[in-house]
Write a protein that holds these residues in place. Structure first.
Motif, short mmCIF file in Angstrom:
data_model
loop_
_atom_site.label_atom_id
_atom_site.label_comp_id
_atom_site.label_asym_id
_atom_site.label_seq_id
_atom_site.Cartn_x
_atom_site.Cartn_y
_atom_site.Cartn_z
N GLU A 305 0.93 -1.29 0.13
CA GLU A 305 -0.09 -0.05 -0.06
C GLU A 305 0.96 1.12 0.31
O GLU A 305 0.69 2.21 -0.19
N ARG A 307 3.28 4.34 -1.45
CA ARG A 307 2.65 4.97 -2.68
C ARG A 307 3.68 5.42 -3.19
O ARG A 307 4.62 6.28 -2.59
N ASP A 308 4.04 6.44 -4.94
CA ASP A 308 4.68 6.85 -5.10
C ASP A 308 3.89 8.33 -5.34
O ASP A 308 3.51 8.98 -4.70
N ASP A 310 2.38 10.20 -8.22
CA ASP A 310 1.52 10.23 -8.35
C ASP A 310 0.31 9.36 -7.55
O ASP A 310 -0.36 8.79 -8.39
N ASN A 312 0.84 5.99 -6.87
CA ASN A 312 0.58 4.67 -7.82
C ASN A 312 0.83 3.51 -6.13
O ASN A 312 1.49 3.82 -6.26
N TYR A 313 -0.05 1.98 -6.11
CA TYR A 313 0.81 1.20 -5.28
C TYR A 313 2.04 0.66 -5.90
O TYR A 313 2.23 0.59 -6.42
N TYR A 314 2.22 0.25 -4.44
CA TYR A 314 4.17 -0.02 -4.73
C TYR A 314 3.66 -1.41 -5.06
O TYR A 314 2.95 -2.64 -5.26
N PRO A 315 3.97 -1.85 -6.49
CA PRO A 315 4.32 -3.56 -7.60
C PRO A 315 5.42 -4.45 -6.60
O PRO A 315 5.92 -4.76 -7.70
#
Length: 368
Positions: A305, A307-308, A310, A312-315
């Motif tokens: 969970e 986030r960067d 932008d 976006n969640y950490y993949p």
């Protein structure tokens, strides 16, 4: 090996004041004396002397601060040519300043002693919730990592452990709702129940039921607040080369096989302690192949969970896919944390990562 707890009043090497910093007040005292001797304005040069004990108060103990203060006061108050600009009132003001410096040093030392005690208690609590994992448990190599989302905190509501049992080596990784002492207490309680349940329960569902029952009973009698917890349980079966997994509201783990990364397909049971219905034994345990040099990577939702900038969640799975995964569980969890820290602009939850690798038979005699 467990970390050494500092003795009372002892700061650990990373937080103790370096020796060269402690020598600065003596250096400043020497410079002040030389300046006062050779300065044409001895009064203003003497005022610089008053700064030295105040500097000492922040890096030395009250005894050495008092010694430096006495030396400085003697040099200022003595009937010497270099102190002609000082009168009795000036000497009295300087003496008050030096007494204040000694008091500051004493208060600082007391604060440091209290800080050491608090850090020691915090480390003991952390080892209760996140015990030091052995490098080997049976034919498994394991390593865990925890990072708190709260700056300055060393413990939270996450828990993990790997222990042998009559039914195979078993693992737990859990995340208690919230932060603070309530979450820490609940996490410690769940870990204690896990240690006891794995000795008696032949199925992971029975272990999860014991955890659920303990949360509900303690909450009903007011021992803990009504918190809920997500838990991932695993049982490593050497005879069949499998790992059995049961999730109670926890993110599914990853299986790393060489350069392949697989998300374990499993349907999680409800989180523990929700009280949405009458308590029942969780179902949905799955078995997957777990061969030599395969690695199970479990983690709390705080990791995925993150986030960067932008949003976006950490993949995690995408970042590991195709990489030559470190063979050591310790290097793997450190790599995952460093990669997540580079990716994330914000982390709002604690992060726990646990890696377990089945050691190849050719390497088992050389482990430890």
């Amino acid at each position: 090996m467990a970390a050494q707890v500092p003795r009372a009043g002892e700061l650990r090497p990373g937080t103790a004041i370096p020796r060269w910093v402690r020598l600065l007040p003596l250096l400043a005292l020497g410079i002040a004396v030389v300046t006062q001797i050779f300065s044409d304005d001895q009064f203003h040069a003497g005022i610089a002397m008053t700064v030295v004990p105040l500097l000492a108060a922040f890096v030395l103990g009250p005894l050495w601060t008092a010694i430096i203060s006495v030396i400085a006061l003697v040099l200022i108050a003595a009937p010497l040519p270099i102190t002609e600009g000082f009168d009795l009132i000036d000497d009295l003001v300087v003496g008050i300043i030096f007494a204040t410096a000694v008091s500051i040093s004493w208060i600082r030392q007391r604060f440091e002693a209290g800080l050491v005690t608090m850090m020691s208690v915090s480390e003991a609590a952390q080892r209760a919730v996140l015990p030091e994992l052995p490098e080997r448990v049976g034919d498994l190599a394991c390593a865990g990592l925890y990072r708190s989302a709260q700056r300055g905190a060393t413990i939270g509501g996450d828990l993990f452990d790997v222990r042998p049992s009559p039914f195979g080596v078993r693992m737990i990784l859990g995340d208690v709702q919230g932060h603070g002492l309530d979450a820490v207490g609940t996490a410690s309680m769940l870990l204690s129940v896990f240690h006891e349940a794995i000795l008696d329960e032949a199925e992971l569902a029975g272990v999860a039921w014991r955890l659920e029952r303990r949360i509900l009973e303690d909450a009903a009698h007011g021992y803990v607040p009504e918190l809920f917890a997500s838990v991932l349980l695993a049982e490593f079966v050497e005879e069949t080369g499998e790992v059995r997994l049961l999730s109670c509201g926890h993110p599914p783990p990853l299986l790393l096989r060489g350069e392949r990364v697989e998300v374990v397909d499993m349907k999680p049971a409800p989180v523990l302690g929700l009280r949405l219905s009458e308590p029942v034994r969780p179902v949905g345990a799955v078995s997957v192949a777990f061969g030599e040099e395969d690695t199970l990577l479990a983690f709390s939702d705080g990791l995925v969970e993150a986030r960067d900038e932008d949003g976006n969640y950490y993949p995690l799975a995408d970042h590991l896919a195709g990489l030559v995964v470190p063979s050591s569980p310790r290097r793997l969890v450190e790599f995952v944390w460093e990669d997540a820290a580079r990716f994330a602009a914000r982390m709002d939850d604690d992060v726990s990562v646990l890696a377990v690798t089945r050691v190849a038979r050719s390497a088992r005699g050389h482990g430890g």
